[in-house]
Structures are given as C-alpha cells and as structure tokens.
Design a protein around this motif. Sequence first.
Motif, short mmCIF file in Angstrom:
data_model
loop_
_atom_site.label_atom_id
_atom_site.label_comp_id
_atom_site.label_asym_id
_atom_site.label_seq_id
_atom_site.Cartn_x
_atom_site.Cartn_y
_atom_site.Cartn_z
N LEU A 18 -18.69 -3.16 2.46
CA LEU A 18 -18.48 -1.71 2.51
C LEU A 18 -19.52 -1.06 1.61
O LEU A 18 -19.29 -0.85 0.42
N GLU A 19 -20.65 -0.78 2.17
CA GLU A 19 -21.78 -0.29 1.38
C GLU A 19 -21.79 1.24 1.34
O GLU A 19 -22.77 1.90 1.66
N THR A 20 -20.65 1.78 0.91
CA THR A 20 -20.49 3.22 0.78
C THR A 20 -19.23 3.51 -0.03
O THR A 20 -18.24 2.79 0.11
N PRO A 21 -19.26 4.55 -0.83
CA PRO A 21 -18.00 5.01 -1.41
C PRO A 21 -17.19 5.72 -0.33
O PRO A 21 -17.75 6.35 0.56
N VAL A 22 -15.89 5.61 -0.40
CA VAL A 22 -14.99 6.33 0.49
C VAL A 22 -14.24 7.30 -0.41
O VAL A 22 -13.35 6.90 -1.16
N THR A 23 -14.64 8.56 -0.35
CA THR A 23 -14.17 9.52 -1.34
C THR A 23 -14.17 10.93 -0.79
O THR A 23 -14.89 11.24 0.15
N ALA A 54 -10.67 -7.23 4.87
CA ALA A 54 -11.13 -7.10 3.48
C ALA A 54 -12.52 -6.48 3.45
O ALA A 54 -13.29 -6.57 4.41
N ALA A 55 -12.82 -5.87 2.30
CA ALA A 55 -14.12 -5.22 2.10
C ALA A 55 -14.72 -5.69 0.78
O ALA A 55 -14.07 -5.64 -0.26
N GLY A 56 -15.97 -6.14 0.85
CA GLY A 56 -16.73 -6.47 -0.35
C GLY A 56 -17.37 -5.21 -0.90
O GLY A 56 -17.98 -4.43 -0.16
N LEU A 57 -17.21 -4.99 -2.20
CA LEU A 57 -17.74 -3.79 -2.84
C LEU A 57 -18.88 -4.07 -3.81
O LEU A 57 -19.36 -3.15 -4.47
N ALA A 58 -19.31 -5.31 -3.90
CA ALA A 58 -20.40 -5.65 -4.84
C ALA A 58 -21.73 -5.34 -4.16
O ALA A 58 -22.34 -6.20 -3.53
N ILE A 74 -11.20 2.38 -4.03
CA ILE A 74 -10.22 1.31 -4.24
C ILE A 74 -8.83 1.77 -3.79
O ILE A 74 -8.13 1.06 -3.07
N ASP A 75 -8.44 2.99 -4.19
CA ASP A 75 -7.13 3.51 -3.79
C ASP A 75 -7.03 3.65 -2.27
O ASP A 75 -6.00 3.31 -1.67
N ALA A 76 -8.08 4.13 -1.64
CA ALA A 76 -8.08 4.32 -0.18
C ALA A 76 -8.02 2.99 0.55
O ALA A 76 -7.32 2.86 1.57
N LEU A 77 -8.73 1.98 0.05
CA LEU A 77 -8.66 0.65 0.67
C LEU A 77 -7.24 0.10 0.57
O LEU A 77 -6.70 -0.42 1.56
N ARG A 78 -6.65 0.21 -0.59
CA ARG A 78 -5.28 -0.29 -0.76
C ARG A 78 -4.30 0.45 0.15
O ARG A 78 -3.43 -0.16 0.75
N ALA A 79 -4.45 1.77 0.25
CA ALA A 79 -3.58 2.56 1.12
C ALA A 79 -3.76 2.16 2.59
O ALA A 79 -2.82 2.25 3.37
N SER A 80 -4.97 1.73 2.94
CA SER A 80 -5.26 1.29 4.31
C SER A 80 -4.91 -0.17 4.55
O SER A 80 -5.15 -0.69 5.63
N ILE A 82 -6.40 -2.72 3.32
CA ILE A 82 -7.61 -3.54 3.40
C ILE A 82 -7.85 -4.10 2.00
O ILE A 82 -7.99 -3.34 1.04
N SER A 83 -7.89 -5.41 1.88
CA SER A 83 -8.13 -6.05 0.59
C SER A 83 -9.55 -5.77 0.15
O SER A 83 -10.42 -5.44 0.96
N LEU A 84 -9.81 -5.92 -1.13
CA LEU A 84 -11.15 -5.67 -1.65
C LEU A 84 -11.50 -6.71 -2.70
O LEU A 84 -10.63 -7.35 -3.28
N PHE A 85 -12.79 -6.85 -2.93
CA PHE A 85 -13.30 -7.77 -3.95
C PHE A 85 -14.71 -7.34 -4.30
O PHE A 85 -15.34 -6.58 -3.57
N GLY A 86 -15.21 -7.79 -5.45
CA GLY A 86 -16.59 -7.52 -5.84
C GLY A 86 -16.80 -6.30 -6.70
O GLY A 86 -17.89 -6.05 -7.19
N ALA A 87 -15.75 -5.51 -6.92
CA ALA A 87 -15.79 -4.37 -7.84
C ALA A 87 -14.36 -4.14 -8.30
O ALA A 87 -13.41 -4.57 -7.65
N GLY A 88 -14.23 -3.46 -9.44
CA GLY A 88 -12.89 -3.23 -9.96
C GLY A 88 -12.91 -2.36 -11.18
O GLY A 88 -13.96 -1.86 -11.59
N LYS A 89 -11.72 -2.21 -11.78
CA LYS A 89 -11.58 -1.31 -12.93
C LYS A 89 -12.16 -1.89 -14.22
O LYS A 89 -12.34 -1.18 -15.19
N ASP A 90 -12.48 -3.18 -14.21
CA ASP A 90 -13.13 -3.83 -15.35
C ASP A 90 -13.77 -5.12 -14.85
O ASP A 90 -13.68 -5.46 -13.67
N ARG A 91 -14.45 -5.84 -15.75
CA ARG A 91 -15.15 -7.06 -15.34
C ARG A 91 -14.21 -8.10 -14.75
O ARG A 91 -14.54 -8.75 -13.76
#
Length: 173
Positions: A18-23, A54-58, A74-80, A82-91
């Motif tokens: 997912l090479e874009t912010p969803v915002t 799932a969506a890779g965010l790295a 992240i919130d929109a993916l969870r609401a949809s 769709i799992s995510l990986f590669g980015a997050g609220k901390d390391r």
Amino acid sequence: LQGLLPLIRRADYSIVNLETPVTELKAEWAQSKAYVHWSHLRSLTALAAAGIDAAGLANNHTLDYGRPGLAQTIDALRASRISLFGAGKDRAGASAPLMLRSTRPSGVVNAAVFGMFEYDKMYDEKQDFYAGPGKAGANALSVKRFADQVKKLRAKTPNVFIVAYPHWGVNYR
C-alpha cells in the motif's frame, strides 16, 4: 484491479504494497517531496471487496502525510479488516511480522511476513520516516535486526516459513 480479481480470488491470502497514505488530511499535511501519494478512505473498501487480506506499509510513501496520516491509514486498514505490517506506532510495532497460520492436509503451516523499507539517510534525516522507540514510522531495513528477529522467531516456532518483504531501489529500474 478488475483484471487482477481472478488471480486474487484464487489465492489463499493476498498481500499488497500500500504505497499511499489513506487519509482525510488536507494537502498542507503533505511532506515536501517531489511525488506525494494520497488515497481516499473508500479505496480500502475496494481492496477489501477484492479480497485483499493484508497491506505492507514499509515504503517511501507511507508517511507522505506525516504521522497523523500514518495513524489514519492504520485505523482505516483495521476498520476495513485488512491486516497491516511494516509500519506502526513505534519500532516494535513497525518491525513486527505479519503472522499467518494455515491448516493443510499435510498439517499446520505457520508463516511470518517481515515488511522493511530500505534505509536512506534522506528519508531518515530530512523526512523522519522511520519508526523508533516511541516514534511511529516505517520499519527501516536492517539485515542484523531482521536476522535477530528470525532467530528468535525460529526458536519459538521452528518450522515457520519466513517471507522477507522489502521495499527498495530506484523507480523503474
């Protein structure tokens, strides 16, 4: 996406970069860079309907709208759902693998997908893209950290299938 549906629907599990912010943030939140990506929240409805799991965010666009844009993504993916990986609220969150488990006639298969975005000094120093302790962002590709994670994971789950999901290089080359 329509042309890919037969392939996606045959898959046991489908992952996209997912090479874009969803915002819903306005343009003034955008990072100052040559190419800034943006996607509307309804784009995730289409991905979920297509069967994306799932969506890779790295990647180099995940923070185009800063940390507020990443949080909304992240919130929109969870609401949809769709799992995510590669980015997050901390390391720790950004580097955590996507864990998959599938039951087959031959037994249970466990897999771990690690999303990593190449380290680039410009993305680190000028755009502050990478996650750190207490800092949201993309997971920076570190061969040593990845090897350590795999070693620890294999100690707990010896037969886990490891997938490295890096994002790197120069566009169109």
